[in-house]
Design a protein around this motif. Structure first.
Motif, PDB file in Angstrom:
ATOM      1  N   LYS A 133       0.843  -1.193   0.000  1.00  0.00           N
ATOM      2  CA  LYS A 133       0.000   0.000   0.000  1.00  0.00           C
ATOM      3  C   LYS A 133       0.879   1.244   0.000  1.00  0.00           C
ATOM      4  CE  LYS A 133      -3.883   2.216   2.349  1.00  0.00           C
ATOM      5  NZ  LYS A 133      -4.845   2.131   3.478  1.00  0.00           N
ATOM      6  N   ILE A 134       0.698   2.076  -1.015  1.00  0.00           N
ATOM      7  CA  ILE A 134       1.466   3.320  -1.148  1.00  0.00           C
ATOM      8  C   ILE A 134       0.478   4.471  -1.056  1.00  0.00           C
ATOM      9  CG2 ILE A 134       3.077   4.632  -2.564  1.00  0.00           C
ATOM     10  CD1 ILE A 134       3.839   1.992  -3.949  1.00  0.00           C
ATOM     11  N   ASN A 135       0.389   5.070   0.095  1.00  0.00           N
ATOM     12  CA  ASN A 135      -0.620   6.112   0.326  1.00  0.00           C
ATOM     13  C   ASN A 135      -0.441   7.295  -0.612  1.00  0.00           C
ATOM     14  OD1 ASN A 135      -2.004   4.780   2.419  1.00  0.00           O
ATOM     15  ND2 ASN A 135      -0.491   5.460   3.929  1.00  0.00           N
ATOM     16  N   TYR A 136       0.810   7.648  -0.915  1.00  0.00           N
ATOM     17  CA  TYR A 136       1.055   8.767  -1.826  1.00  0.00           C
ATOM     18  C   TYR A 136       0.418   8.498  -3.182  1.00  0.00           C
ATOM     19  CZ  TYR A 136       3.371  11.640  -5.297  1.00  0.00           C
ATOM     20  OH  TYR A 136       3.611  12.484  -6.351  1.00  0.00           O
ATOM     21  N   ALA A 137       0.610   7.304  -3.716  1.00  0.00           N
ATOM     22  CA  ALA A 137       0.070   6.974  -5.038  1.00  0.00           C
ATOM     23  C   ALA A 137      -1.451   6.981  -5.022  1.00  0.00           C
ATOM     24  CB  ALA A 137       0.586   5.610  -5.486  1.00  0.00           C
ATOM     25  N   ILE A 138      -2.038   6.416  -3.976  1.00  0.00           N
ATOM     26  CA  ILE A 138      -3.503   6.397  -3.870  1.00  0.00           C
ATOM     27  C   ILE A 138      -4.041   7.819  -3.819  1.00  0.00           C
ATOM     28  CG2 ILE A 138      -5.443   5.747  -2.401  1.00  0.00           C
ATOM     29  CD1 ILE A 138      -3.781   3.271  -1.575  1.00  0.00           C
ATOM     30  N   ALA A 139      -3.436   8.660  -2.987  1.00  0.00           N
ATOM     31  CA  ALA A 139      -3.898  10.044  -2.856  1.00  0.00           C
ATOM     32  C   ALA A 139      -3.709  10.815  -4.154  1.00  0.00           C
ATOM     33  CB  ALA A 139      -3.147  10.736  -1.712  1.00  0.00           C
TER      34      ALA A 139
END
Length: 217
Positions: free
Chosen positions: A120-126
C-alpha cells in the motif's frame, strides 16, 4: 459479422455497447487477461499491443485494436453516433480522447494502487484519487448544460460510461456527491437497453439477440 475479442473490463464493455446500439450481429471471444490469454500468438496477430479489446470485421477481414479506434471505425462505417460535420465530429473526438488519454489511465492507476499493488502506497492512492476527482469535475462542468457529453448521444458517451460507472464502486471508491450532473448523466445513459446489455458482457445473466459468446480467443 464482427468478432469482438474482449474481457469484462470498462474497455471491453465499450465496443459491446456500441455493437448493441447498432444492432449488429457479433461473436464475443473471451480473452481472459487474468490467465494471460492476451499474450497468445493468435491474439497478438489481431492486437499488436496485447491489449483488449480488438475486433475483426468479417466483411473485409480488417482487424482493429484500441477501444477508441474500434468505436470510431464502427461509428464511421455504419454512419451512427459520430457526426459527419467536421466541427461536431471534432468535439466528439475530443471527449473520446479525454476518456482514452485521461479517464481510463488515471482511473486504472487508482484501481491498481487501491487493490493490486503488492504494498500500500498512500502517496500513489492520494495522487490518483485527487486527479480522478479533478477529471470528474471536468466532466461535470461539461454536462451541466448538455444532456449528453457532446450534443446528441455519441461514442463519447459510450467510451466514458463504463469508466464513470465504476467510479463509486468498491474498486475505485470515488464519491460522486459533488458531481450531480455526472450522476444525472449516469442514470440517463445507464437506462439505455443497449448499455445495460453491453455492461453485462461475460456476466452469467448476459443475454443479447445480436451476440454469440465464445469461450476464448
Amino acid at each position: 459479422m464482427i468478432d469482438l475479442y474482449a474481457y469484462a473490463t470498462p474497455n471491453g464493455r465499450k465496443p459491446a455497447i456500441l455493437l448493441e446500439e447498432l444492432g449488429l450481429p457479433y461473436e464475443i471471444h473471451k480473452v481472459d487477461i487474468g490467465k494471460g490469454d492476451q499474450f497468445s500468438k493468435a491474439f497478438l496477430a489481431i492486437s499488436p499491443n496485447n491489449k483488449i479489446p480488438a475486433i475483426v470485421d468479417r466483411d473485409n477481414g480488417l482487424s482493429v485494436f484500441e477501444s477508441g479506434a474500434i468505436l470510431m471505425y464502427l461509428a464511421e462505417k455504419y454512419g451512427q453516433f459520430l457526426p459527419t460535420d467536421l466541427a461536431a465530429k471534432t468535439k466528439v473526438v475530443e471527449w473520446l480522447m479525454f476518456q482514452m488519454a485521461s479517464v481510463g489511465p488515471m482511473f486504472g492507476q487508482l484501481g491498481h494502487f487501491r487493490n493490486s499493488a503488492p504494498e500500500k502506497i498512500n502517496y500513489a492512492i492520494a495522487r490518483y484519487e485527487k486527479e480522478d476527482l479533478r477529471l470528474l469535475g471536468v466532466l461535470n462542468r461539461q454536462l451541466e448544460n448538455n444532456e449528453f457529453v457532446v450534443g446528441d448521444y455519441s461514442i463519447a458517451d459510450m467510451a466514458l460510461y463504463p469508466w464513470i460507472a465504476a467510479a463509486a464502486s468498491s474498486y475505485l471508491q470515488l464519491p460522486l456527491d459533488d458531481f450531480p450532473s455526472v450522476q444525472r448523466w449516469l442514470n440517463t445513459v445507464g437506462n439505455r437497453p443497449a448499455v445495460k446489455i453491453g455492461m453485462k458482457i461475460f456476466a452469467p445473466d448476459f443475454s443479447s439477440q445480436y451476440a454469440n459468446v465464445l469461450q476464448t480467443a
